[in-house]
Scaffold this motif. Structure first.
Motif, short mmCIF file in Angstrom:
data_model
loop_
_atom_site.label_atom_id
_atom_site.label_comp_id
_atom_site.label_asym_id
_atom_site.label_seq_id
_atom_site.Cartn_x
_atom_site.Cartn_y
_atom_site.Cartn_z
N GLY A 1 5.56 10.95 0.88
CA GLY A 1 6.63 10.35 0.17
C GLY A 1 7.25 9.10 1.12
O GLY A 1 8.41 8.62 0.87
N PRO B 1 7.83 5.46 1.75
CA PRO B 1 7.88 4.07 0.93
C PRO B 1 6.69 3.28 1.50
O PRO B 1 6.52 3.04 2.40
N GLN C 1 5.97 0.02 0.78
CA GLN C 1 6.37 -1.20 1.20
C GLN C 1 6.66 -1.18 2.71
O GLN C 1 6.13 -2.12 3.78
N THR D 1 3.12 -1.27 4.64
CA THR D 1 2.53 -2.51 4.60
C THR D 1 2.76 -2.99 6.21
O THR D 1 1.81 -3.37 6.85
N VAL E 1 1.35 -4.08 -4.78
CA VAL E 1 0.76 -3.57 -3.54
C VAL E 1 -0.59 -3.73 -4.04
O VAL E 1 -1.13 -3.03 -4.72
N SER F 1 -1.46 -4.67 1.76
CA SER F 1 -0.25 -5.55 1.64
C SER F 1 0.00 -5.93 0.37
O SER F 1 -0.46 -5.46 -0.60
N VAL F 2 0.91 -6.88 0.04
CA VAL F 2 1.30 -7.48 -1.03
C VAL F 2 0.49 -8.65 -1.53
O VAL F 2 0.32 -9.49 -0.64
N PRO G 1 2.67 -8.80 5.98
CA PRO G 1 3.71 -8.11 5.89
C PRO G 1 4.57 -8.21 7.17
O PRO G 1 5.90 -7.99 7.05
N ARG G 2 4.10 -8.89 8.15
CA ARG G 2 4.97 -9.12 9.23
C ARG G 2 5.98 -10.19 8.94
O ARG G 2 7.07 -10.27 9.42
N PHE H 1 11.06 -7.90 -5.67
CA PHE H 1 10.09 -6.71 -5.51
C PHE H 1 10.51 -6.03 -4.16
O PHE H 1 10.52 -4.78 -4.37
N VAL H 2 10.76 -6.69 -3.27
CA VAL H 2 11.43 -6.07 -1.84
C VAL H 2 12.52 -5.25 -2.26
O VAL H 2 12.90 -3.93 -1.92
N GLY I 1 12.11 -2.08 -4.36
CA GLY I 1 11.12 -1.03 -3.90
C GLY I 1 9.99 -1.02 -4.64
O GLY I 1 9.60 0.21 -5.18
N ALA I 2 9.76 -2.12 -5.32
CA ALA I 2 8.64 -2.18 -6.31
C ALA I 2 7.06 -1.73 -5.78
O ALA I 2 6.74 -2.22 -4.73
N ASP J 1 7.90 2.16 -6.69
CA ASP J 1 7.40 3.10 -5.99
C ASP J 1 8.68 4.50 -5.83
O ASP J 1 9.61 4.40 -5.34
N SER K 1 8.66 6.62 -4.08
CA SER K 1 9.16 7.29 -2.70
C SER K 1 10.40 6.56 -2.36
O SER K 1 10.84 6.48 -1.38
N GLU K 2 10.75 5.05 -3.30
CA GLU K 2 11.85 4.39 -2.75
C GLU K 2 13.22 4.89 -3.46
O GLU K 2 14.09 4.45 -3.03
N ARG L 1 16.75 6.23 -1.81
CA ARG L 1 17.72 5.36 -1.29
C ARG L 1 18.09 4.17 -2.17
O ARG L 1 18.66 3.18 -1.83
#
Lengths: 295, 378
Positions: free
Chosen positions: A104, A106, A108, A111, B106, B112-113, B143-144, B180-181, B184-185, B211, B213-214, B217
């Motif tokens: 689980g 996240p 993003q 990445t 993703v 990465s995206v 992603p950095r 998107f960020v 949490g897409a 996602d 998992s997002e 929060r």
């Protein structure tokens, strides 16, 4: 020999005082894995009570575990909200091999996490994986130790319990394992099939490989191409999810057929084209491996 | 988790993307009122988690509020790919000069995206990728750093030559990444992104997947979940922290671990049966979870037999056995149960079942074959 873990493993457990962390730390210690440190922020200076009265020092940071206890491998049992941060901390502290059990996380965050791990020269296994076990040497994660035995086969899988299914059959058939690796069921993972295959190729004791894949993504197809081009030892494969409907997540975050991509059929086809013996049922994995090894 | 077009448009608006106004209606009368307030020609659009809404007749143009009401009346309750339309979005009909596609997702292979843009908008992008892959420009971000301004400009330049259009589109592409960020897409797309004859660039459709998992929060995004879009059994399963997907067969499956659960379904099919569901009771399963799982499986009237396939690792066989025994006392189960129990605390689990007059096997093939035979007899 074994891959990624073995005689030189010095393990730090991130989240050692949690429910899962403490339970599995005891199991890993009972198996003989050298657990040299635990990390729980705020509990530095305390000790974790292992089996047979063994004490493991707890530190506030992974940095301390590396500096003061010589840890080189880490396993992460922290909740999803903190797991990516734990991976970053381990890589930042110079841990060479990081195993993230947590499910689980996240995507993003992963990445960025994966880029950081690569930049630091570390290797990540997982997240959302059962870990790794080298029979008779070290166990890092949650794989049940009683079903493995030392021997010539390397096992790589995206699933946990399906790995147990395959491994117990191999062991019952008298076929032991060099290392069993659960690479994880998430869409973004640190070590994929090809990474594990490359490591097994370098291991002289691994004489054959079992690869257990599932629907979603193209990792299995890339692994099949790699096997065809680079590997001389036999490979037995299995793909789960032939009856999974498209567009639905089957438990694992990564187990989803997107549009027409990532189906079991296309993965089975790429396995077969690469000369991988594909088991139609899990029970055939051990049978095909016996044939492959000529026993 | 998929969200509806009108919800994705809310997220887009917050990120600054120019999205036409509009309102959501659950009745034809509401649709008429929204159309009257908007004035002029409107589009009535079915809100379902499915592509191909236009082809299915779920998107209609209306010249008057009365016509909007009539269209809403036809679309509400309509079945699109097995999903019932409960809501329509009423939005102004835009003057369209050109249509393009802009999306990001993703990218598993690139870790990465990846952004994708195409001047062939308004059509299925998978279709475009298949037939004319050269019509799609791709860019994987680092992603950095996130999406950098010159990258957004480069993507926009692949769509248009006219500097004002490029500038507006580059801004929208950056804002799409922000959305998107922020949400949490795992996927966000504008299809089509249009230009108007006056030289404006707008998003007239919006699609987003979040996602799972997002969600813990992001309560505002989690609140977008549309319970009417999923079977009640799936809602119950999520509340009980079980991973469940309803299918059409009659062999109810209860398994620990996602991979083993899929393999069990496949084996049911191999022996000539059809699985009724995917169900992973997860690791460290308590007896309560097993009870919840049995309640969900037995609520499906198609189920003719229940198949347990448990390989104890973290999951303990005695916990599962206790759960089965408790469930049988609590709920009325009138279909046969076949059980495979092996691994951690197997002996204890088998003893608990035997004391309750039940049997367990250790081989997966044996129980699956048995379950399929029972289902086919029923």
């Amino acid at each position: 020999m074994s891959i990624f873990v073995g005689e030189s493993t010095r393990l730090v457990v991130q989240g050692i005082t949690g429910r899962d962390g403490s339970f599995h730390t005891r199991q890993m210690m009972e198996y003989g894995t050298p657990v040299v440190a635990g990390v729980t922020p705020g509990k530095g200076g305390q000790h974790f009570e292992g089996p047979d009265g063994k004490k493991v020092p707890i530190f506030n940071t992974v940095e301390d575990a590396v500096q003061k206890a010589g840890a080189n491998t880490s396993v992460i049992y922290v909740p999803p909200a903190f797991a990516a941060g734990a991976v970053l901390e381990a890589a930042g502290a110079g841990i060479e091999f990081i195993v993230c059990i947590t499910e689980g996380v996240p995507v993003q965050e992963m990445t960025r996490g994966l880029a950081y791990v690569r930049d630091r020269g570390s290797r990540l296994l997982g997240p959302n994986c059962p870990g790794i076990i080298s029979p008779g040497k070290a166990k890092v994660g949650i794989l049940p130790a009683q079903i493995v035995a030392p021997g010539p086969v390397g096992v790589i899988s995206r699933s946990g319990t399906l790995t147990y299914e395959a491994v117990v059959q191999l062991t019952d058939a008298g076929i032991g394992q060099t290392t069993c690796i659960g690479i994880g069921g998430d869409p973004l993972i640190g070590t994929n099939f090809v990474d594990a295959l490359e490591a097994f190729k370098e291991d002289p004791e691994t004489e054959a490989i079992v690869m257990i894949g599932e629907i979603g993504g193209t990792d299995e197809q890339e692994a099949a191409d790699w096997v065809k081009a680079n590997l001389e030892i036999p490979v037995v494969g299995f793909i789960a999810g032939q009856t999974a409907p498209p567009g639905r997540r089957m438990g694992h975050a990564g187990a989803i057929i997107s549009g027409s991509a990532g189906t079991a059929e296309e993965k089975i086809r790429s396995f077969e084209e690469a000369g991988i013996a594909v088991a139609k049922r899990p029970v055939e994995i051990a049978e095909l491996m016996k044939d492959a090894l000529g026993i | 988790m998929n969200i509806h077009e009108y919800q994705a448009k809310e997220v887009f608006r917050k990120a600054g993307i120019p999205v036409p106004p509009g309102g959501v209606a659950e009745t034809p009368e509401q649709a008429e009122a929204i159309a009257r307030e908007l004035g002029g020609r409107v589009v009535v659009k079915a809100q379902v988690h499915s592509g191909g809404r236009g082809k299915a007749g779920g998107v209609k143009l209306a010249s008057t509020p009365e016509e909007a009401k009539a269209h809403a009346s036809a679309i509400l309750g309509m079945d699109i790919k097995g999903l019932t339309v409960e809501k329509v979005l009423v939005t102004p009909a835009e003057e369209i000069a050109t249509e393009a596609y802009v999306g990001c997702l993703v990218d598993r292979a690139a870790q990465s995206v990846t952004f994708m843009v195409s001047s062939e908008g308004g059509v299925d992008i998978e279709e475009v990728a298949h037939t004319t892959p050269e019509a799609i420009k791709k860019l994987t971000i680092d992603p950095r750093y996130g999406l950098l301004p010159h990258e957004a400009y480069w993507l926009a330049s692949a769509l248009y030559d006219d500097p004002p259009l490029v500038k507006q589109t580059a801004r929208i592409i950056s804002q799409l990444y922000d959305a998107f960020v922020m949400a949490g897409a795992s996927m966000a797309e504008i299809n089509p992104l249009i230009t108007t004859p006056d030289g404006e660039v707008k998003a007239i459709d919006a699609k987003m997947s979040i996602d799972d998992s997002e969600l813990f929060r992001r309560p505002d995004i989690a609140a977008f979940r549309d319970l009417s879009a999923e079977p009640i059994s799936e809602t119950k399963a999520r509340e009980a922290d079980l991973s469940y997907v309803k299918l059409d067969g009659n062999v109810g499956c209860c398994v620990n671990g996602a991979g083993l659960a899929m393999a069990t379904m496949d084996l049911v099919k191999y022996y000539g049966g059809e699985p009724a569901n995917f169900l992973d009771i997860g690791g460290s399963s308590s007896p309560e979870k097993v009870v919840a799982a049995l309640e969900i499986i037995t609520s499906d009237p198609n189920v003719k037999v229940i198949l347990f396939n448990i390989f104890g690792g973290i999951t303990r066989c005695d916990d599962v056995a206790n759960g089965i025994v408790t469930a049988i006392k609590q709920i009325d189960i009138d279909v046969p149960i076949v059980i495979r129990l092996t691994g951690t605390n197997e002996d204890e689990g088998v003893r608990i079942l035997e004391e309750a007059g039940m049997k367990a096997a250790t081989s997966m093939d044996t129980v699956v074959e048995q379950a399929v035979a029972l289902a086919n007899q029923a």
